[in-house]
Scaffold this motif. Structure first.
Motif, PDB file in Angstrom:
ATOM      1  N   ARG A  98       0.810  -1.220   0.000  1.00 40.42           N
ATOM      2  CA  ARG A  98       0.000   0.000   0.000  1.00 40.42           C
ATOM      3  C   ARG A  98       0.845   1.273   0.000  1.00 40.42           C
ATOM      4  NH1 ARG A  98      -5.820  -0.819   3.107  1.00 40.42           N
ATOM      5  NH2 ARG A  98      -6.528  -2.473   1.686  1.00 40.42           N
ATOM      6  N   SER A 530      -5.879   7.111   7.750  1.00 39.94           N
ATOM      7  CA  SER A 530      -6.306   6.248   6.653  1.00 39.94           C
ATOM      8  C   SER A 530      -7.817   6.176   6.595  1.00 39.94           C
ATOM      9  CB  SER A 530      -5.734   4.836   6.842  1.00 39.94           C
ATOM     10  OG  SER A 530      -6.252   3.955   5.871  1.00 39.94           O
ATOM     11  N   GLU A 532     -10.708   3.813   4.467  1.00 41.19           N
ATOM     12  CA  GLU A 532     -10.814   2.612   3.642  1.00 41.19           C
ATOM     13  C   GLU A 532     -12.272   2.165   3.579  1.00 41.19           C
ATOM     14  OE1 GLU A 532      -8.992  -1.963   3.392  1.00 41.19           O
ATOM     15  OE2 GLU A 532      -8.372  -0.588   4.992  1.00 41.19           O
ATOM     16  N   TYR A 551      -8.682   2.723  -0.744  1.00 35.67           N
ATOM     17  CA  TYR A 551      -8.090   3.281   0.480  1.00 35.67           C
ATOM     18  C   TYR A 551      -7.299   4.543   0.170  1.00 35.67           C
ATOM     19  CZ  TYR A 551      -3.813   1.239  -1.350  1.00 35.67           C
ATOM     20  OH  TYR A 551      -2.761   0.929  -2.158  1.00 35.67           O
ATOM     21  N   TRP A 552      -7.055   5.301   1.220  1.00 33.53           N
ATOM     22  CA  TRP A 552      -6.177   6.474   1.199  1.00 33.53           C
ATOM     23  C   TRP A 552      -5.413   6.501   2.509  1.00 33.53           C
ATOM     24  CZ3 TRP A 552      -6.616  10.695   4.642  1.00 33.53           C
ATOM     25  CH2 TRP A 552      -5.759  11.785   4.388  1.00 33.53           C
ATOM     26  N   MET A 554      -2.238   8.688   4.548  1.00 26.26           N
ATOM     27  CA  MET A 554      -1.373   9.865   4.585  1.00 26.26           C
ATOM     28  C   MET A 554      -0.459   9.776   5.797  1.00 26.26           C
ATOM     29  SD  MET A 554      -0.343  12.939   3.591  1.00 26.26           S
ATOM     30  CE  MET A 554      -1.542  13.727   2.511  1.00 26.26           C
ATOM     31  N   SER A 576       1.881  10.039   0.763  1.00 23.12           N
ATOM     32  CA  SER A 576       0.537   9.472   0.755  1.00 23.12           C
ATOM     33  C   SER A 576       0.440   8.368  -0.284  1.00 23.12           C
ATOM     34  CB  SER A 576      -0.514  10.551   0.473  1.00 23.12           C
ATOM     35  OG  SER A 576      -0.347  11.083  -0.833  1.00 23.12           O
ATOM     36  N   SER A 577      -0.603   7.606  -0.147  1.00 23.33           N
ATOM     37  CA  SER A 577      -0.885   6.539  -1.093  1.00 23.33           C
ATOM     38  C   SER A 577      -2.386   6.357  -1.176  1.00 23.33           C
ATOM     39  CB  SER A 577      -0.210   5.238  -0.643  1.00 23.33           C
ATOM     40  OG  SER A 577      -0.547   4.181  -1.510  1.00 23.33           O
ATOM     41  N   ARG A 578      -2.877   6.152  -2.364  1.00 29.05           N
ATOM     42  CA  ARG A 578      -4.291   5.830  -2.568  1.00 29.05           C
ATOM     43  C   ARG A 578      -4.377   4.762  -3.642  1.00 29.05           C
ATOM     44  NH1 ARG A 578      -6.410  11.444  -3.350  1.00 29.05           N
ATOM     45  NH2 ARG A 578      -4.512  11.896  -2.219  1.00 29.05           N
TER      46      ARG A 578
END
Length: 722
Positions: A98, A530, A532, A551-552, A554, A576-578
């Motif tokens: 993720r 997060s 989700e 999901y997101w 940060m 961040s990741s999404r």
């Protein structure tokens, strides 16, 4: 260890016992396992099933690992939807998930999290485990700091009541790789059962002179003096020994390469040379290995039909050693080296590591005004003592194509062998954590489940650094008091179809607590948030499972640089990741099953300045492939006892540094197997990386050393159960 022989023996014979709350049900339709209905201890301590948990929990059962030929924990984690794992020589078994890696993912052993878990990661034999559970997303409520992107729980095999059962396996394959394993479950009486599991394997390696040996053994016993009291005792040993460990293929200028590949693209024209694919540049007398012991106990007492008390006590002791030449830097041709050369470092590191954890949990399952309410309240105390001897120097340069590797002459602990401040130092670290946590799952209606949790940690860190060259001794300490929490809902559209949503808040240190410097100790913990949501469903009379999540995540307060003076490090960066993840398992017919997964994500640094004011915002964090997919099929013929299986794993490109100046190409890898079913087991012939793809799954001693994966290989295994 990534090239050990698969021993795909079914654990079904060892499962013919009274079902436990964690038992995985097999339907008999194409041997599809009902993993969504399995209870898991990784996603919650409330005894929730996977479908009741407001997060994605992937379970790699022993049966699944065997049928896919997943021989090690690295191979198993690479089969996890949306995850990739690699063999970094200093800590084999690192995980990317993720959009995050390293210290953002916790490693658990039988539900126990080791502080600074990245230190203890090894590439372990999958034979030891009943299953591997992977919780996606922040897990700070369950496991404290450092669980920002998820947690991996290695669940060892345990005694089962019911009847005695035995299993054994042996195999041999490419690279002079051999493995043998035994597993014995013995029921002494209706109150005592014991189990012993051992595996021994060796390999000569697919890189020159990289032989290694591995041994693992577990002995456990379960006592049930009364119907309400259960006592579990276990001891585990894991050992590995590498003669001259592989630290990656160093990059060279394209003009120098004899057989340049397209595996790596750099901003200055360096490549991986196929002519150097099998070369080992480590010194000939290198020595690397580890010896680790776990002692575990779990006492469970059912105070009443609705109230249960559990006490867990674990002790871990490990010694690790690293005697290597690890970093190789290209130098232009000279009279002595007309082909060019690699300048080489030397490293001598020792770990003396002990870890103790005590956890007490009170769990209730009651009715409140006619609504089911599950509640867990617990306390935990842990202490990690970590001492490390760290030495860094240099040794002779070597020719690219005909390396005279030499020996590690710098074994004497002198300033002449390890010159310079910081290159001959002793580190001591003591980390104690006292925690209080609570979780609750409340059925607001029969279809709507509310799940929440909170955790408070008091972390006390004491560190000292003795620099023998500089003649300094620097002690320092720091305390942290983070609170992690989560709240989620699960709504049942139908008995076997649920939608879920969750918000989580977690924390992580700016680096490993055990190795944190005095400079970084002044910083606060980073924080993570997060969101989700997704779907879990079983359809077609339980013949088809699907999970879908978006999901997101940060992470704030990562280390960046002061815009006004980039020589000064400050907190204030963020990444961040999404993304989305899809996983399916379908029993197309009674003989044919197809499993598939797809993960698409966008990971980036949102705010990050580096020395000199270089802005990395928008870049992808290292070792984060943004596309991961897999498909696996298995078909069991009816008229003849033959089983056919095969699959593909795909991982997108990744970078090895924050600058994104070294790009490693994507790869699709194909495997296939044919098995012959016997009355007492099976024989399986398996081919791996059938197209002989040149690919990499991590990087080694530096961002310019790429850890290559094994070329095409074949292995055969004989498996038996009684």
């Amino acid at each position: 260890m990534g090239v050990t022989v698969p021993l795909a023996v079914s654990d079904a014979a060892l499962a013919q016992a009274a079902p436990s709350q964690e038992e995985i049900i097999v339907t008999g339709v194409a041997d599809r396992q009902l993993l969504l209905d399995a209870k898991n201890g990784t996603g919650s301590r409330l005894g929730l099933t996977v479908r009741e948990t407001p997060a994605i929990v992937d379970i790699l059962s022993q049966e699944l690992m065997q049928e896919r030929g997943l021989r090690t924990s690295v191979e198993a984690l690479n089969a996890t939807p949306g995850a990739t794992s690699g063999e970094l020589a200093s800590s084999p078994g690192q995980l990317s998930m993720r959009g995050f890696t390293g210290g953002a993912i916790s490693l658990l052993y039988d539900g126990v999290r080791q502080t600074n878990s990245a230190l203890i990661i090894r590439n372990l034999d999958s034979w030891s485990f009943d299953r591997i559970e992977v919780l996606k997303g922040p897990a700070g409520v369950l496991y404290g700091e450092g669980s920002l992107a998820g947690a991996v729980n290695l669940v060892p095999k345990k005694p089962r009541f019911g009847q005695d059962a035995y299993a054994a396996t042996a195999g041999y394959g490419s690279f002079d790789t051999a493995r043998i394993g035994v597993d014995a479950n013995i029921v002494l009486n209706d109150k005592v059962a014991v189990r012993g599991v051992s595996s021994l394997n060796r390999t000569s390696g697919f890189i020159d002179n990289t032989g290694a040996r591995f041994f693992a053994t577990t002995l456990s016993a379960t006592f049930k003096p009364t119907d309400r009291l259960s006592v579990e005792l276990a001891g585990d040993y894991f050992g590995d020994n590498f003669s001259t460990a592989y630290w990656g293929a160093p990059l060279v200028p394209a003009a120098v390469a004899r057989d340049p590949s397209g595996l790596v693209t750099t901003s200055d024209g360096f490549v991986v040379d196929r002519a150097l694919r099998d070369k080992n540049y480590n010194v000939t007398n290198a020595d690397q290995g580890s010896d680790a012991w776990w002692l575990r106990s779990r006492v469970t007492f059912e105070i009443s039909d609705t109230l249960t008390f559990t006490n867990e006590l674990s002790y871990y002791d490990a010694d690790r050693r690293f005697r290597n030449s690890e970093v190789y830097t290209y130098a232009a041709p000279t009279a002595a080296f007309p082909n060019g050369s690699f300048r080489r470092s030397t490293t001598r590191i020792d770990h003396d590591h002990q870890f103790f954890v005590e956890r007490a949990v009170l769990a209730s399952d009651t009715q409140i005004a006619g609504h089911r309410n599950r509640l867990v309240i617990g306390v935990e105390y842990s202490r990690s003592d970590f001492d490390s001897v760290r030495r860094f120097g240099n040794t002779t340069a070597v020719d690219l194509f005909e390396p005279a590797r030499g020996t590690f002459a710098a074994l004497d602990d002198t300033a002449a062998n390890f010159p310079g401040a910081g290159n001959r130092a002793n580190f001591d670290s003591r980390t104690t954590i006292t925690s209080v946590f609570a979780e609750e799952a409340f059925n607001l209606t029969p279809s709507l489940l509310l799940v929440g949790g909170v955790r408070y940690d008091h972390i006390n860190l004491e560190r000292s650094v003795e620099d023998l060259n500089a003649g300094t001794f620097t002690p320092f300490s720091r305390t942290y008091d983070p609170i992690s929490w989560r709240g989620g809902i699960v709504y049942s559209l139908a008995p076997k179809a649920q939608i879920f949503a969750q918000y989580s808040y977690a924390v992580a240190p700016v680096g490993s607590l055990a190795l944190i410097s005095a400079t970084n100790a002044r910083f606060n913990l980073t924080t993570g948030r997060s969101v989700e949501g997704g779907l879990k469903a079983s359809l077609w009379d339980d013949r088809f499972d699907i999970t879908l999540a978006g999901y997101w995540i940060m992470q704030d307060d990562i280390i960046t640089r002061n815009p006004d003076n980039t020589n000064i490090a400050i907190q204030g960066g963020s990444q961040s990741s999404r993304g989305i993840e899809l996983s399916t398992s379908a029993a197309i017919t009674k003989q044919f099953r197809l499993d598939a997964s797809l993960a698409i994500l966008n990971a980036r640094f949102d705010t990050l300045l580096e020395l000199g004011g270089v802005n990395r915002a928008g870049n992808t964090p290292p070792v984060v492939p943004e596309r991961v997919a897999s498909v696996f099929g298995i078909y069991r013929l009816v008229d003849i006892p033959i089983t056919l299986s095969g699959g593909m794993r795909y991982a997108g490109h990744f970078f090895t540094n924050n600058a994104n100046s070294v790009r490693v190409r994507d790869a699709a890898v194909f495997d296939a197997a044919i098995g012959y079913r016997l009355s007492f087991g099976d024989i399986t012939l398996r081919g791996r990386n059938l197209t002989d793809r040149l690919y990499a799954n991590w990087f080694g001693g530096s961002a310019r050393q790429i850890t290559l994966s094994a070329p095409r290989s074949v292995d055969i295994g004989l498996n038996a159960k009684f």
